[in-house]
Design a protein around this motif. Structure first.
Motif, mmCIF file in Angstrom:
data_model
loop_
_atom_site.group_PDB
_atom_site.id
_atom_site.type_symbol
_atom_site.label_atom_id
_atom_site.label_comp_id
_atom_site.label_asym_id
_atom_site.label_seq_id
_atom_site.Cartn_x
_atom_site.Cartn_y
_atom_site.Cartn_z
ATOM 1 N N ALA A 83 -11.211 34.625 -22.094
ATOM 2 C CA ALA A 83 -12.196 35.222 -23.418
ATOM 3 C C ALA A 83 -13.077 34.255 -23.664
ATOM 4 C CB ALA A 83 -11.084 35.184 -24.582
ATOM 5 N N SER A 84 -13.677 33.520 -22.779
ATOM 6 C CA SER A 84 -14.735 32.571 -23.066
ATOM 7 C C SER A 84 -15.842 32.384 -22.065
ATOM 8 C CB SER A 84 -14.174 30.878 -23.197
ATOM 9 O OG SER A 84 -13.834 30.609 -21.838
ATOM 10 N N GLN A 85 -16.745 31.512 -22.149
ATOM 11 C CA GLN A 85 -17.743 31.394 -21.114
ATOM 12 C C GLN A 85 -17.237 30.867 -19.739
ATOM 13 O OE1 GLN A 85 -17.135 29.277 -23.512
ATOM 14 N NE2 GLN A 85 -17.689 27.411 -22.798
ATOM 15 N N GLU A 86 -15.883 30.514 -19.881
ATOM 16 C CA GLU A 86 -15.190 30.001 -18.857
ATOM 17 C C GLU A 86 -14.726 31.238 -17.908
ATOM 18 O OE1 GLU A 86 -14.004 26.462 -17.739
ATOM 19 O OE2 GLU A 86 -15.818 25.950 -18.561
ATOM 20 N N GLN A 87 -15.078 32.411 -18.416
ATOM 21 C CA GLN A 87 -14.236 33.692 -17.425
ATOM 22 C C GLN A 87 -14.516 33.582 -16.056
ATOM 23 O OE1 GLN A 87 -15.720 37.871 -17.925
ATOM 24 N NE2 GLN A 87 -13.972 37.938 -19.524
ATOM 25 N N GLY A 88 -15.884 33.513 -15.686
ATOM 26 C CA GLY A 88 -16.079 33.617 -14.473
ATOM 27 C C GLY A 88 -15.550 32.509 -13.620
ATOM 28 N N ALA A 89 -15.371 31.340 -13.885
ATOM 29 C CA ALA A 89 -14.817 30.278 -13.185
ATOM 30 C C ALA A 89 -13.217 30.494 -13.108
ATOM 31 C CB ALA A 89 -15.241 28.878 -13.796
ATOM 32 N N GLN A 90 -12.652 30.939 -14.172
ATOM 33 C CA GLN A 90 -11.376 31.286 -14.127
ATOM 34 C C GLN A 90 -10.900 32.391 -13.457
ATOM 35 O OE1 GLN A 90 -7.895 29.949 -16.439
ATOM 36 N NE2 GLN A 90 -8.189 30.396 -14.353
ATOM 37 N N TRP A 96 -17.979 36.109 -11.343
ATOM 38 C CA TRP A 96 -18.526 34.818 -11.362
ATOM 39 C C TRP A 96 -19.465 34.179 -10.614
ATOM 40 C CZ3 TRP A 96 -13.655 36.380 -8.596
ATOM 41 C CH2 TRP A 96 -13.877 36.427 -7.621
ATOM 42 N N ALA A 97 -20.398 35.171 -10.041
ATOM 43 C CA ALA A 97 -21.557 34.764 -9.262
ATOM 44 C C ALA A 97 -22.528 33.475 -9.843
ATOM 45 C CB ALA A 97 -22.669 35.942 -9.105
ATOM 46 N N ASP A 98 -22.527 33.544 -11.341
ATOM 47 C CA ASP A 98 -23.248 32.415 -11.722
ATOM 48 C C ASP A 98 -22.510 31.239 -12.276
ATOM 49 O OD1 ASP A 98 -25.607 33.870 -11.120
ATOM 50 O OD2 ASP A 98 -25.425 34.995 -12.964
ATOM 51 N N SER A 99 -21.454 31.356 -12.065
ATOM 52 C CA SER A 99 -20.320 30.066 -12.622
ATOM 53 C C SER A 99 -20.380 28.972 -11.429
ATOM 54 C CB SER A 99 -18.731 30.650 -12.943
ATOM 55 O OG SER A 99 -18.932 31.782 -13.682
ATOM 56 N N PRO A 100 -20.821 27.744 -12.100
ATOM 57 C CA PRO A 100 -20.703 26.589 -11.158
ATOM 58 C C PRO A 100 -19.389 26.233 -10.711
ATOM 59 C CG PRO A 100 -21.372 25.983 -13.220
ATOM 60 C CD PRO A 100 -21.250 27.619 -13.259
ATOM 61 N N ARG A 101 -19.148 25.604 -9.586
ATOM 62 C CA ARG A 101 -17.847 25.278 -9.246
ATOM 63 C C ARG A 101 -17.587 23.933 -9.715
ATOM 64 N NH1 ARG A 101 -14.643 27.651 -5.174
ATOM 65 N NH2 ARG A 101 -15.828 29.423 -4.316
ATOM 66 N N THR A 102 -16.429 23.323 -10.155
ATOM 67 C CA THR A 102 -15.842 22.273 -10.933
ATOM 68 C C THR A 102 -15.566 21.350 -9.566
ATOM 69 O OG1 THR A 102 -15.599 23.028 -12.885
ATOM 70 C CG2 THR A 102 -14.772 20.891 -12.640
ATOM 71 N N PHE A 103 -15.941 20.087 -9.693
ATOM 72 C CA PHE A 103 -15.691 19.149 -8.556
ATOM 73 C C PHE A 103 -15.035 17.880 -9.411
ATOM 74 C CE2 PHE A 103 -18.608 21.613 -6.638
ATOM 75 C CZ PHE A 103 -17.984 21.954 -5.221
ATOM 76 N N SER A 104 -13.729 17.575 -9.143
ATOM 77 C CA SER A 104 -13.072 16.463 -9.939
ATOM 78 C C SER A 104 -13.289 15.244 -9.112
ATOM 79 C CB SER A 104 -11.494 16.748 -10.071
ATOM 80 O OG SER A 104 -11.151 17.835 -10.832
#
Length: 237
Positions: A86-93, A229-237
């Protein structure tokens, strides 16, 4: 009343952490939260306890409650998934869970075709028949819940407890697609046929076919959602 107050505090703080309004490192003081929400200390304490269980915050003795970085979040917690969808994290999720599903569910279907008891295979075929009826009626809510049950049973009848433990997380992303308008009103006949194909392959103990057909379902799911998710950057820990 106490339950509704707790839920209001929990939902507000959870969403603010997810969207960055409360960034990592922010320290929350119980007295300030009591004043802000006009609730008792026990309500604040219970909300913080739930946020801690998800990994969003950590209580620091004599300091307060500190917001944790994303690397500390319990990524498979259903409530966290709900907030992120439900947030701007939608694509990444969506991308993270779809990639997880594409890796796990074909293997689960293969194991189910090898190990599932006969009554589970029969149940899967019954679920597909009910999914067809819901699809024909345009009942997306019922279709979604049946689809969740279908994938839950495939995971569970794999005989692998780690796969089975993913059922709640996968249920949230399937349900979220409907709630956020990412499911067609009438699922395609090809989609229904593939679900039936998985069920029949499991019933007939054909592991290769079960795996391949589930992979086709996940390929189609990825194709349908990739634009989100096309514009959602990937997260690298």
């Amino acid at each position: 009343m106490s339950s509704s107050l707790h839920d209001r505090v929990l939902q507000t703080l959870g969403r603010e952490i997810i969207d960055g309004t409360l960034p990592p490192g922010t320290v929350m003081i119980a007295e300030d939260l009591e004043s802000r929400f006009r609730v008792s200390r026990s309500v604040i304490r219970e909300a913080i306890r739930v946020l801690e269980s998800i990994g969003l915050v950590a209580s620091i003795k004599r300091v307060g409650t500190r917001v944790q970085p994303k690397s500390r979040w319990n990524a498979l917690d259903p409530q966290l998934i709900r907030w992120r969808l439900a947030s701007q994290e939608q694509g990444a999720q969506l991308r993270s869970l779809t990639e997880l599903r594409a890796s796990v569910e074909p293997s689960a279907a293969r194991l189910a075709a090898t190990h599932a008891p006969e009554e589970i295979a029969v149940l899967l075929l019954e679920l597909v028949a009910q999914m067809r009826n819901a699809a024909t009626a345009g009942d997306r809510v019922t279709f979604t819940e049946l689809d969740i049950e279908f994938h839950r049973h495939v995971l569970r009848c794999s005989g692998n407890d780690m796969f089975a433990s993913l059922d709640s997380a996968i249920a949230e992303v399937i349900r979220g697609r409907t709630e956020h308008g990412m499911m067609p009103k009438h699922p395609s006949q090809a989609t229904l046929a593939r679900h039936e194909g998985v069920a029949r392959a499991i019933a007939q103990h054909q592991p290769d076919l079960a795996q391949d057909t589930m992979a086709q379902i996940m390929d189609r799911t990825t194709e349908e959602l990739s634009s989100v998710w096309a514009d959602s950057p990937r997260t690298f820990s």
